[in-house]
Design a protein around this motif. Sequence first.
Motif, PDB file in Angstrom:
ATOM      1  N   PRO A 297       0.846  -1.197   0.000  1.00 52.57           N
ATOM      2  CA  PRO A 297       0.000   0.000   0.000  1.00 52.57           C
ATOM      3  C   PRO A 297       0.877   1.240   0.000  1.00 52.57           C
ATOM      4  N   THR A 298       0.562   2.214  -0.833  1.00 56.50           N
ATOM      5  CA  THR A 298       1.362   3.428  -0.942  1.00 56.50           C
ATOM      6  C   THR A 298       0.475   4.656  -0.946  1.00 56.50           C
ATOM      7  N   ILE A 299       1.066   5.786  -0.546  1.00 51.20           N
ATOM      8  CA  ILE A 299       0.321   7.050  -0.566  1.00 51.20           C
ATOM      9  C   ILE A 299      -0.023   7.415  -2.004  1.00 51.20           C
ATOM     10  N   ASN A 300       0.977   7.309  -2.880  1.00 50.12           N
ATOM     11  CA  ASN A 300       0.754   7.570  -4.301  1.00 50.12           C
ATOM     12  C   ASN A 300       0.587   6.242  -5.025  1.00 50.12           C
ATOM     13  N   PRO A 301      -0.513   6.052  -5.736  1.00 55.28           N
ATOM     14  CA  PRO A 301      -0.778   4.771  -6.404  1.00 55.28           C
ATOM     15  C   PRO A 301       0.362   4.359  -7.333  1.00 55.28           C
ATOM     16  N   VAL A 302       0.696   3.079  -7.300  1.00 54.49           N
ATOM     17  CA  VAL A 302       1.728   2.515  -8.163  1.00 54.49           C
ATOM     18  C   VAL A 302       1.039   1.700  -9.256  1.00 54.49           C
ATOM     19  N   PRO A 303       1.403   1.882 -10.512  1.00 54.15           N
ATOM     20  CA  PRO A 303       0.765   1.136 -11.610  1.00 54.15           C
ATOM     21  C   PRO A 303       1.304  -0.293 -11.707  1.00 54.15           C
ATOM     22  N   TYR A 304       0.968  -1.112 -10.710  1.00 53.86           N
ATOM     23  CA  TYR A 304       1.525  -2.456 -10.654  1.00 53.86           C
ATOM     24  C   TYR A 304       1.226  -3.252 -11.920  1.00 53.86           C
ATOM     25  N   GLU A 305       0.007  -3.155 -12.413  1.00 59.08           N
ATOM     26  CA  GLU A 305      -0.357  -3.925 -13.599  1.00 59.08           C
ATOM     27  C   GLU A 305       0.511  -3.539 -14.795  1.00 59.08           C
ATOM     28  N   GLU A 306       0.864  -2.268 -14.893  1.00 57.77           N
ATOM     29  CA  GLU A 306       1.713  -1.832 -15.995  1.00 57.77           C
ATOM     30  C   GLU A 306       3.142  -2.364 -15.841  1.00 57.77           C
ATOM     31  N   TYR A 307       3.603  -2.484 -14.584  1.00 56.89           N
ATOM     32  CA  TYR A 307       4.921  -3.085 -14.370  1.00 56.89           C
ATOM     33  C   TYR A 307       4.897  -4.561 -14.765  1.00 56.89           C
ATOM     34  N   VAL A 308       3.792  -5.247 -14.448  1.00 51.78           N
ATOM     35  CA  VAL A 308       3.639  -6.643 -14.847  1.00 51.78           C
ATOM     36  C   VAL A 308       3.663  -6.751 -16.368  1.00 51.78           C
ATOM     37  N   GLU A 309       2.929  -5.877 -17.030  1.00 53.09           N
ATOM     38  CA  GLU A 309       2.880  -5.885 -18.492  1.00 53.09           C
ATOM     39  C   GLU A 309       4.256  -5.619 -19.100  1.00 53.09           C
ATOM     40  N   ALA A 310       5.026  -4.730 -18.471  1.00 57.59           N
ATOM     41  CA  ALA A 310       6.374  -4.427 -18.975  1.00 57.59           C
ATOM     42  C   ALA A 310       7.271  -5.647 -18.868  1.00 57.59           C
ATOM     43  N   ALA A 311       7.170  -6.389 -17.748  1.00 58.47           N
ATOM     44  CA  ALA A 311       7.980  -7.596 -17.571  1.00 58.47           C
ATOM     45  C   ALA A 311       7.612  -8.641 -18.618  1.00 58.47           C
ATOM     46  N   ILE A 312       6.326  -8.810 -18.857  1.00 57.42           N
ATOM     47  CA  ILE A 312       5.871  -9.792 -19.840  1.00 57.42           C
ATOM     48  C   ILE A 312       6.301  -9.375 -21.244  1.00 57.42           C
TER      49      ILE A 312
END
Length: 326
Positions: A75-90
Amino acid sequence: MQTRITEMLGIRYPIIQGGMQWVGRAELASAVSNAGGLGILTALTQPTPEDLYKEILRCQEMTDQPFGVNLTILPTINPVPYEEYVEAAIRGGVKVVETAGRSPEPFMPMFKANGVRVIHKCTSVRHAVKAEKVGCDAVSVDGFECAGHPGEDDVTNMILLPAAKAKLSIPMIASGGIGDAQGMVAAFALGAEGINMGTRFVATREAPVHDRVKQAMVDADERQTALIFRTLNNTARVFRNAIAEQVLEIEGKDGDTDFADLQPLVAGVRGREKVLEGGDTDDGIWTAGMVIGLIHDIPSCEELLQRMVTEAKEIIAERLLTSFAE
């Protein structure tokens, strides 16, 4: 050294580099992979998903061996685009992802659809069991000795590893407190099929941190870590330096700890710029495990892995088999 982990990940040795903020970059990850282990890029070290994709491409130029990506979900104060990081790895063709923090369950369909092996880092048996239930391919079990966040149960690997092994069918990786062949052999005896090392890989020639940080780890002993954020139920193990002592002093005062009082001292940017890059080992927080007491040199990753594998075989053949021979 063949185990289910080496077979699953396509690596020579069951040795994995931990995903470490600011440290898990292409220079270190590629060196570990070239040496026969599994190097790990730390996704959130990169400021954007596109930067992660570029780092993956840079790592591919430095090794033709498998490497992975760590994604810590918090959980973070500023939202992190986790799904986009996943997409970048893929998109970069990464086939191994180490997740940590919150459950990777929301991302499992995306991982599975793209043939990505998921290793989830856990600090308790219950979390390891849940990771298997949601479809993770392996778990990395972190004992109380580890750097960073050891959880709040305070259970060391001597107990945690066999307790987790008894309830798992997927492979288990031991993490925390391992930095040499003796630790690796002990981890296997406790049920692990691979090991994860973070702190030990910081003290290698390829690690992208200042030489004074590496030397401080060589000079330290096993007592030179500190547990901060205990009053916030977010315990972290760090190198015991002047800043860590200030944090402990604030937390030791009567009354509830206000994170606002700690924030200027523990800011990640300060640790990166002042310590890891600038080499002032007393002017910022940096994570380190109790294994610093077992670090006595700064080898290359190749030298470290070859030494560990050779010595592990010697320990098993000369010490253990001889001791239990009839």
